[in-house]
Scaffold this active site. Structure first.
Site, PDB file in Angstrom:
ATOM      1  N   ASP A 192       0.787   2.621   3.425  1.00 50.61           N
ATOM      2  CA  ASP A 192      -0.085   3.357   3.148  1.00 50.61           C
ATOM      3  C   ASP A 192       1.158   5.011   3.101  1.00 50.61           C
ATOM      4  O   ASP A 192       0.558   6.392   3.005  1.00 50.61           O
ATOM      5  CB  ASP A 192      -1.620   3.587   4.002  1.00 50.61           C
ATOM      6  N   HIS A 198       1.674   4.728  -2.131  1.00 51.46           N
ATOM      7  CA  HIS A 198       1.330   6.253  -3.110  1.00 51.46           C
ATOM      8  C   HIS A 198       2.683   7.391  -3.917  1.00 51.46           C
ATOM      9  O   HIS A 198       3.338   7.354  -3.327  1.00 51.46           O
ATOM     10  CB  HIS A 198       0.035   7.433  -2.550  1.00 51.46           C
ATOM     11  N   HIS A 224      -5.274  -0.093   5.845  1.00 49.55           N
ATOM     12  CA  HIS A 224      -5.169   0.607   6.595  1.00 49.55           C
ATOM     13  C   HIS A 224      -6.579   0.327   8.005  1.00 49.55           C
ATOM     14  O   HIS A 224      -6.772   0.964   8.028  1.00 49.55           O
ATOM     15  CB  HIS A 224      -5.186   1.278   6.373  1.00 49.55           C
ATOM     16  N   ARG A 260       1.642   8.913  -6.745  1.00 49.90           N
ATOM     17  CA  ARG A 260       1.784   9.588  -6.925  1.00 49.90           C
ATOM     18  C   ARG A 260       1.623  10.127  -8.982  1.00 49.90           C
ATOM     19  O   ARG A 260       1.830  11.223  -8.497  1.00 49.90           O
ATOM     20  CB  ARG A 260       2.277  11.874  -6.343  1.00 49.90           C
ATOM     21  N   ASN A 308      -5.984   9.550   6.867  1.00 55.94           N
ATOM     22  CA  ASN A 308      -7.267   8.953   7.064  1.00 55.94           C
ATOM     23  C   ASN A 308      -7.033   7.308   7.305  1.00 55.94           C
ATOM     24  O   ASN A 308      -6.840   7.090   5.541  1.00 55.94           O
ATOM     25  CB  ASN A 308      -7.888   9.609   6.057  1.00 55.94           C
ATOM     26  N   HIS A 310       0.761  -1.365   0.209  1.00 54.35           N
ATOM     27  CA  HIS A 310      -0.110   0.227   0.197  1.00 54.35           C
ATOM     28  C   HIS A 310       0.527   1.729  -0.659  1.00 54.35           C
ATOM     29  O   HIS A 310       1.330   1.900   1.120  1.00 54.35           O
ATOM     30  CB  HIS A 310      -0.921   0.007   1.274  1.00 54.35           C
ATOM     31  N   HIS A 363       3.505  13.861   0.541  1.00 56.66           N
ATOM     32  CA  HIS A 363       2.984  15.275   0.262  1.00 56.66           C
ATOM     33  C   HIS A 363       4.197  16.596   0.162  1.00 56.66           C
ATOM     34  O   HIS A 363       4.902  16.251   0.897  1.00 56.66           O
ATOM     35  CB  HIS A 363       1.779  16.178   0.942  1.00 56.66           C
TER      36      HIS A 363
END
Lengths: 311, 431
Positions: free
Chosen positions: B306, B63, B233, B65, B279, B61, B310
């Site tokens: 997860d 990201h 998650h 981007r 989240n 899991h 950013h």
């Protein structure tokens, strides 16, 4: 007498009883200045106070502005619409700009909880929280405590009932922290949909009915109900709200005869408070406004590095 | 011929549940032999005495981007972060721009990963077009292009009807559904766990019920359709109870937990530090205890990060304005060791199982084991090594971690993908 040591006033949760007492004690001579014919002392001459408001407010902003002027500080007001919070210059950049222009104290009102914490971390100037989201509104609670202390002599041992939308109320949170630290008991009461989860951890006692909350209370604090909460489905109607949680003369008779009725304003007369109670003998709502200026003068003075004033 | 001999390590076989001292000989990117006293011949020798030698870790899991949000992370920077964190394979969620809801985007991700050539990158395809929760994607085409699972991660599939059709179709195609469980009507506007900390901080809360209602719904739909369901998650004690009960009943459900959810509670939000905004949100002490129990009893199969990078500007704002997510690849193993293995929640073998064979089994990947003839994807762990987390040293573009300054023990010291050393912290290689 202790001295003020903090750079900022961000909330009452982390203040000690001694610090709160210092602010309230400092506000006493400030109120005396307000009673003079010439309401101006040179104490903060050459200091610059900026009010930075991201939410519309008349009374709090005016109160701070007058407090600064009575102490001879230069004051500037910046009002920004809520939309610019999301787009445009960030809060941190705005704050840095103000700091670069020489602001000594920045007073921030912001729709989001924690914004003053971010600001205080960013700039060297003192930051006063004038209300952040549903977090805290410390100067309102301090003026409420000042008003009660003036009338009752002492805060310890009093029973304070706060009625209304506790969930969305920064005034309620700051008053819970402040009054409980000073030894008062705080009861909260409102629709179950507007009661924050686990509010008991703050030290407040939850009452299911307004009658239970009012019985024997020394202070009754009514909160403004925001009418748009009804559209959000938090209560069925204004009619039912007023019926269950509105303060009228009959209900007020459950409180102690000398109970003080307070409201942070602006009021919805006929909804959370009936006109005869708002304007009745127990009401100290107008005095709250006067005391707001005195308490804010005290804070500007303390945050600008003063001990007790010799005014 | 390219040869590398890993000499003197403690080899972990998570499938057999064993740990033993052995050498591993790698020839041309494959495991050629596992056994005592192997010889490298003309090859290189890496001394791994005192280290643990595990199958390459898989993070199911992340990201990365790319495409669309390259300022946050790219497949190249994310891969470097994975290698530094001890991961030899990652599974990328589809909420890119454009969304990985068609063959072209899946192919693009695979091509960029190939160019980077550091770790293995497996894409996840979207369940619905544009992750809007309305129309199903071309799942068969996505699978053919290389998608290993389907998920609208980052957004819930709000409609039970859409999720039911998605599960029926995914089962036919032979891909598992990874569900981001969140009832949007209950979580709307929330930025942290709803409880006493949200009350004190005055921040809008996300109740545990928002997650648990969707966990319950998706378990029921999985049972009804027979579609393998993986719950992403997991963060609450209630979700754990639902999953445990479903597993006992034989529902094809699996689950993962992220290191931040078994390490931190909502108390970490106290100073409005936006690196704690994630989240599902950081929950209570009771939830953390339930997650650890679920890891220990096998209710939770997988540990996945997860990883959600950013930019600094995006996170350096008011708490409510900051995006959700934190980076996890470069702190994951240290947190697993410090929070789970050293306190005895999981044995080293059990911990490695949740980072290797279990995710591989759920996704049908050939990795996750060390076997002769298989790809030499290997993670070398120093269980004694201690480090204080310093985000400035991260290979990820993201610095949004709530673990800065935290002392971690048990860290990856070398990462090997198909026989190539893609990360080496401090191990001597002798030619």
């Amino acid at each position: 007498m202790m001295n003020w040591k903090r750079k900022d006033l961000l909330g009452l949760k982390d203040l000690s009883a001694e610090e709160i007492k210092l602010i309230l004690d400092t506000a006493v001579p400030m109120k005396e200045i307000l009673g003079r014919r010439i309401k101006k002392v040179p104490t903060l001459r050459g200091r610059t106070v900026v009010t930075l408001f991201y939410e519309p407010s008349t009374r709090t902003r005016t109160s701070f502005e007058l407090a600064a002027k009575y102490l001879s500080a230069d004051s500037v007001n910046i009002s920004t619409s809520a939309s610019s919070v999301v787009k445009g210059e960030s809060l941190k950049d705005t704050a840095r700009t103000l700091a670069a222009m020489g602001a000594d104290v920045v007073i921030l009102r912001h729709p989001m909880a924690g914004a003053p914490v971010l600001l205080a971390r960013t700039i060297r100037a003192a930051v006063i929280n004038a209300g952040d989201g549903t977090h805290e509104h410390p100067t309102q609670a301090l003026l409420d405590m000042f008003t009660v202390r003036e009338k009752k002599g002492e805060l310890a041992g009093l029973t304070v009932a706060i009625i209304g939308d506790i969930l969305h109320s920064r005034v309620a949170r700051s008053n819970i922290w402040g009054f409980t630290k000073m030894g008062a008991r705080v009861r909260v009461c409102g629709p179950a949909t507007m009661m924050p989860p686990e509010i008991e951890v703050t030290g407040a006692q939850v009452c299911l009915s307004i009658e239970e909350a009012l019985t024997g209370a020394d202070v009754v604090m009514m909160l403004r109900i925001q009418l748009e909460r009804q559209q959000q489905g938090l209560f069925p109607s204004i009619r039912e709200y007023a019926r269950l949680f509105g303060l009228n003369r009959e209900r007020l008779s459950l409180a102690r005869p000398d109970a003080l009725v307070m409201h942070p304003g602006p009021m919805n007369r006929g909804v959370e408070i009936s006109p005869e109670v708002a304007d009745g003998v127990n009401s100290v709502i107008n005095e709250q406004v006067t005391n707001g200026v005195a308490v804010r003068m005290a804070l500007l003075y303390l945050l600008s590095g003063g001990g007790m004033p010799d005014a | 011929m390219h040869k590398l001999l890993l000499k003197g390590g403690r080899v972990i076989d998570p499938k057999a549940g064993e740990m033993f001292t052995a050498d591993i000989l790698i020839v041309e990117g494959k495991v050629a032999a596992i056994g005592p006293a192997l010889e490298a011949g003309e090859g290189a020798v890496m001394d791994v005495t005192g280290k643990l030698v595990a199958p390459g870790l898989i993070d199911m899991h992340v990201h990365f981007r790319e495409p669309g949000f390259e300022a946050k992370e790219t497949i190249a920077s994310g891969s470097r972060a994975a290698a530094r964190g001890g991961f030899t394979a990652v599974v990328c969620m589809p909420n890119t721009d454009p969304v990985a809801d068609n063959r072209a985007v899946i192919s693009c991700i695979k091509a960029r990963a190939q160019e980077t050539g550091l770790v293995k990158v497996y894409p996840v395809g979207a369940i619905t077009r544009g992750i809007r929760g309305e129309e199903l994607t071309e799942m068969a085409d996505l699978k053919e292009a290389g998608a290993v699972a389907l998920s609208d991660d980052g957004r819930p599939v709000a409609s039970a009807a859409v999720m039911r059709r998605a599960m029926q179709y995914a089962r036919m195609v032979g891909l598992p559904i990874i569900s981001h469980c969140e009832e949007p009507a209950l979580s709307a506007g929330g930025v942290m766990h709803e409880g006493y900390m949200s009350t004190v901080l005055g921040l809008p809360g996300i109740p545990a019920a928002a997650e648990e209602i969707m966990v319950a719904r998706d378990i029921i739909l999985s049972e009804y359709t027979g579609c393998p369901l993986h719950i992403a998650h997991v963060s609450t004690a209630g979700s754990v109870r639902l999953i445990r009960e479903a597993k006992a009943r034989g529902v094809p459900v699996t689950a993962e937990v992220a290191p931040h959810h078994f390490t931190l509670t909502h108390r970490a939000v106290a100073n409005y530090d936006t690196s704690t905004k994630v989240n599902p949100p950081l929950r209570t002490e009771d939830d953390v205890a339930a997650l650890k129990e679920a890891l220990a009893d096998g209710t939770i199969d997988v540990i996945a990060t997860d990883h959600a990078p950013h930019t600094l500007e995006e996170k350096d704002v008011e708490y409510q304005l900051a995006p959700f997510g934190l980076v996890g690849l470069e702190t994951a193993l240290g947190l697993v060791w410090t929070e789970l293995v050293i306190p005895g929640v999981l044995s080293p073998v059990e911990a490695i199982r949740k980072l290797t064979v279990n995710p591989a089994r759920i996704l049908g990947l050939p990795e996750g084991v060390l076997k002769v003839g298989g790809d030499a994807d290997i993670t070398i762990i120093d269980p004694e090594l201690v480090e204080v987390v310093d985000p400035a040293t991260f290979a990820s573009k993201g610095r949004n971690t709530p673990f800065a300054g935290r002392r971690l023990q048990g860290l990856p010291v070398a990462t090997i993908v198909k026989g190539q050393v893609v990360y080496n912290r401090n191990l001597a290689v002798i030619w």
